[in-house]
Design an enzyme around this catalytic site. Structure first.
Site, PDB file in Angstrom:
ATOM      1  CD  GLU A  30      -2.651   1.370   0.130  1.00  0.00           C
ATOM      2  OE1 GLU A  30      -3.405   0.480  -0.264  1.00  0.00           O
ATOM      3  OE2 GLU A  30      -2.519   2.461  -0.477  1.00  0.00           O
ATOM      4  CG  LEU A  88      -2.796   4.451   2.621  1.00  0.00           C
ATOM      5  CD1 LEU A  88      -2.522   5.233   3.880  1.00  0.00           C
ATOM      6  CD2 LEU A  88      -4.153   3.795   2.727  1.00  0.00           C
ATOM      7  CB  CYS A 101       5.692   4.461   6.574  1.00  0.00           C
ATOM      8  SG  CYS A 101       4.048   3.748   6.754  1.00  0.00           S
TER       9      CYS A 101
HETATM   10  P1  NAD Z   1      -2.085   0.205  12.501  1.00  0.00           P
HETATM   11  O1  NAD Z   1      -1.199  -0.059  13.642  1.00  0.00           O
HETATM   12  O2  NAD Z   1      -2.816   1.496  12.382  1.00  0.00           O
HETATM   13  O3  NAD Z   1      -3.173  -0.960  12.403  1.00  0.00           O
HETATM   14  C1  NAD Z   1      -2.856  -2.304  12.510  1.00  0.00           C
HETATM   15  C2  NAD Z   1      -4.048  -3.030  13.127  1.00  0.00           C
HETATM   16  O4  NAD Z   1      -3.812  -4.436  13.058  1.00  0.00           O
HETATM   17  C3  NAD Z   1      -4.263  -2.703  14.605  1.00  0.00           C
HETATM   18  O5  NAD Z   1      -5.576  -2.242  14.806  1.00  0.00           O
HETATM   19  C4  NAD Z   1      -4.027  -4.036  15.322  1.00  0.00           C
HETATM   20  O6  NAD Z   1      -4.854  -4.227  16.455  1.00  0.00           O
HETATM   21  C5  NAD Z   1      -4.359  -5.021  14.219  1.00  0.00           C
HETATM   22  N1  NAD Z   1      -3.757  -6.356  14.419  1.00  0.00           N
HETATM   23  C6  NAD Z   1      -2.475  -6.652  14.708  1.00  0.00           C
HETATM   24  N2  NAD Z   1      -2.325  -8.002  14.792  1.00  0.00           N
HETATM   25  C7  NAD Z   1      -3.523  -8.554  14.515  1.00  0.00           C
HETATM   26  C8  NAD Z   1      -3.998  -9.883  14.445  1.00  0.00           C
HETATM   27  N3  NAD Z   1      -3.182 -10.905  14.647  1.00  0.00           N
HETATM   28  N4  NAD Z   1      -5.290 -10.093  14.175  1.00  0.00           N
HETATM   29  C9  NAD Z   1      -6.120  -9.059  13.971  1.00  0.00           C
HETATM   30  N5  NAD Z   1      -5.741  -7.762  14.015  1.00  0.00           N
HETATM   31  C10 NAD Z   1      -4.443  -7.526  14.282  1.00  0.00           C
HETATM   32  O7  NAD Z   1      -1.179  -0.030  11.206  1.00  0.00           O
HETATM   33  P2  NAD Z   1      -1.246   0.756   9.808  1.00  0.00           P
HETATM   34  O8  NAD Z   1      -0.659   2.119   9.954  1.00  0.00           O
HETATM   35  O9  NAD Z   1      -2.589   0.602   9.209  1.00  0.00           O
HETATM   36  O10 NAD Z   1      -0.185  -0.105   8.963  1.00  0.00           O
HETATM   37  C11 NAD Z   1      -0.457  -1.432   8.580  1.00  0.00           C
HETATM   38  C12 NAD Z   1       0.613  -1.870   7.603  1.00  0.00           C
HETATM   39  O11 NAD Z   1       0.549  -1.074   6.414  1.00  0.00           O
HETATM   40  C13 NAD Z   1       2.050  -1.713   8.114  1.00  0.00           C
HETATM   41  O12 NAD Z   1       2.824  -2.758   7.610  1.00  0.00           O
HETATM   42  C14 NAD Z   1       2.503  -0.392   7.517  1.00  0.00           C
HETATM   43  O13 NAD Z   1       3.895  -0.324   7.366  1.00  0.00           O
HETATM   44  C15 NAD Z   1       1.794  -0.420   6.173  1.00  0.00           C
HETATM   45  N6  NAD Z   1       1.499   0.903   5.619  1.00  0.00           N
HETATM   46  C16 NAD Z   1       1.053   1.904   6.424  1.00  0.00           C
HETATM   47  C17 NAD Z   1       0.768   3.151   5.879  1.00  0.00           C
HETATM   48  C18 NAD Z   1       0.316   4.285   6.755  1.00  0.00           C
HETATM   49  O14 NAD Z   1       0.333   5.425   6.272  1.00  0.00           O
HETATM   50  N7  NAD Z   1      -0.082   4.058   7.986  1.00  0.00           N
HETATM   51  C19 NAD Z   1       0.915   3.367   4.498  1.00  0.00           C
HETATM   52  C20 NAD Z   1       1.330   2.296   3.695  1.00  0.00           C
HETATM   53  C21 NAD Z   1       1.617   1.065   4.263  1.00  0.00           C
END
Ligand code: NAD
Length: 426
Positions: A151, A153, A260
């Site tokens: 992703e 975003l 990130c």
């Molecule tokens: P986040 O921490 O906001 O959300 C992750 C969610 O996953 C949490 O709510 C957590 O409770 C849940 N979770 C963790 N383990 C779990 C499990 N075993 N079962 C069910 N739920 C579970 O993370 P995010 O910012 O959305 O990022 C997610 C991924 O996307 C990461 O790898 C990040 O590097 C990538 N990413 C993030 C962004 C960003 O801008 N935040 C952009 C691109 C990519």
């Protein structure tokens, strides 16, 4: 199509809302029961412009569902999209515990063909390893396909980005899941990039590392401008006009943060090192970023001499404007360092009330300035750019405005009798 999204965070929730808009039946699951309870009651746990309205609309249309029964949902759905966190470990490598938990559930419940799509950012080789693990566990390769679909975003603009991506990247081992992937994203007009599992992982890491590199480049140029008394913003303008360079990510300031860029940079470095490969450029990018705050504190010391017992107001605590995300926020590191130096810190942010023992957090931007010796702009929220500088002057004891994001018009600030300063700013 029926899709289960695991992880109701920034990526999971935004993707869930978008896929519901595209006409799919989406269930977003999270192990955090409180988060899911809130979502069911219409409370979106993160701030992302427009997201709450979209979630409310599609939840009431019964196209978007929430559940904390992760196992059941994974078992029931033919398409699993993984969007759990992949934070840094202490040594800088990527912590894959959350991913592994999900993979274990999939492996223990799979009984018919599933497409498993990894949206989380994972180190090169992770999705290959997942595939191999499934095979070693005796799961037949006609029962599953792994897809690496990173992703891109940006927080604060997540909905815009998800509806207007500049590309969609798919890494697969074989072509079998491609038709389904095209159907999932058929409403997107962006070009598709098809590659291997590891190729897709590398595209994601290289993108973030490139952006981080641009920021550290900008900061190094600003440092050089500073000693030659050149205005870095002039340099930035001139640089940005060259289409080969572009205007984005050239702002000098406190450096990059967020959930990130820092973690992906150190994770890629760690991955390379595990293959005995040195990453001199990545190391330099990191080192410049890690010393930015020190640089700004030195600037402040040149005018306040001794920082001990000074009252400093910090405007902006999130890692960038337009989000409530505090993860790896440079502003927070700055605040901690000010406290360590004996400053009394007052803070104001339009989105977040800090709950730190040593910081006095304010609800009103101007009240946060009463009797302060200096104001530091740590996050470039729009409302700081157009604030009432005469009120700022009248509230403060001192007159220093340290623009740690190069976001203000220096002349406007100076006109009120304030001392405007920054790095690479005349
Ligand atoms: P986040 O921490 O906001 O959300 C992750 C969610 O996953 C949490 O709510 C957590 O409770 C849940 N979770 C963790 N383990 C779990 C499990 N075993 N079962 C069910 N739920 C579970 O993370 P995010 O910012 O959305 O990022 C997610 C991924 O996307 C990461 O790898 C990040 O590097 C990538 N990413 C993030 C962004 C960003 O801008 N935040 C952009 C691109 C990519």
């Amino acid at each position: 199509m029926e899709i289960c999204i695991v992880g109701a965070g920034y990526v999971g929730l935004t993707t869930a809302a978008a896929l519901a808009v595209f006409g799919h039946e989406v269930e977003c699951v999270d192990m955090d029961q409180a988060k899911i309870n809130g979502l069911i009651q219409g409370k979106v746990p993160i701030y992302e412009p427009g997201l709450e309205d979209l979630i409310t609309e599609y939840y009431s249309k019964n196209r978007l569902h929430f559940s904390s029964n992760v196992k059941e949902s994974i078992k029931d759905h033919p398409i699993i999209l993984i969007a759990v966190g992949t934070p840094s470990q202490n040594d800088g490598s990527c912590n894959l515990n959350f991913i592994n938990q999900v993979i274990e559930i999939i492996a223990s419940t799979i009984n018919k063909y599933k497409i498993i799509i990894t949206k989380s950012t994972v180190p090169p080789g992770t999705n290959e390893l997942i595939h191999q693990t499934f095979i070693e566990m005796g799961i037949k390769d006609n029962l599953f396909d792994i897809v690496s679909n990173p992703e891109f975003l940006r927080e604060g603009r997540a909905l815009w980005d998800i509806f207007h991506p500049n590309k969609l990247v798919f890494g697969t081992k074989i072509d079998r899941p491609l038709e389904v992937l095209k159907k999932i994203y058929q409403k997107e007009s962006a070009p598709f990039v098809f590659t291997s599992l590891t190729g897709a992982e590398m595209i994601k890491y290289a993108s973030n590392v490139f952006l981080a590199t641009k920021i550290s480049f900008a900061n190094e140029m600003a440092r050089i401008c500073d000693v030659f008394q050149v205005d870095y913003t002039d340099l930035q303008k001139g640089l940005g006009m060259d289409p080969r360079i572009g205007t984005d990510f050239l702002n000098a300031g406190l450096g990059f943060g967020g959930s990130c860029l820092p973690k992906d940079l150190s994770s890629l470095k760690h991955s390379a090192l595990s293959h005995k490969l040195e990453t001199k450029l990545l190391d330099a990018v990191m080192e410049i970023n890690d010393t930015q705050i020190e640089l700004y504190l030195k600037k402040l010391s040149t005018v306040l001499l001794n920082l001990t017992d000074k009252q400093i107001t910090v405007w902006g605590v999130t890692f960038k404007p337009g989000t409530d995300d505090l993860r790896s926020s440079p502003a927070l590191v700055l605040i901690q360092q000010l406290i360590q130096k004996g400053c009394r810190v007052h803070a104001y942010d339009p989105m977040v009330q800090l709950k730190l023992i040593d910081v006095i957090s304010h609800l009103n931007q101007y009240e946060s300035l009463n009797n302060s010796d200096a104001l530091i702009i740590a996050t470039e929220w729009e409302q700081f750019l157009n604030c009432n500088w005469s009120e700022v002057k009248s509230r403060m004891k001192g007159s220093i405005v340290l623009d740690a994001r190069n976001c203000l018009d220096g002349e406007t600030v100076r006109r009120q009798g304030l001392v405007y300063m920054g790095v690479g700013i005349r």
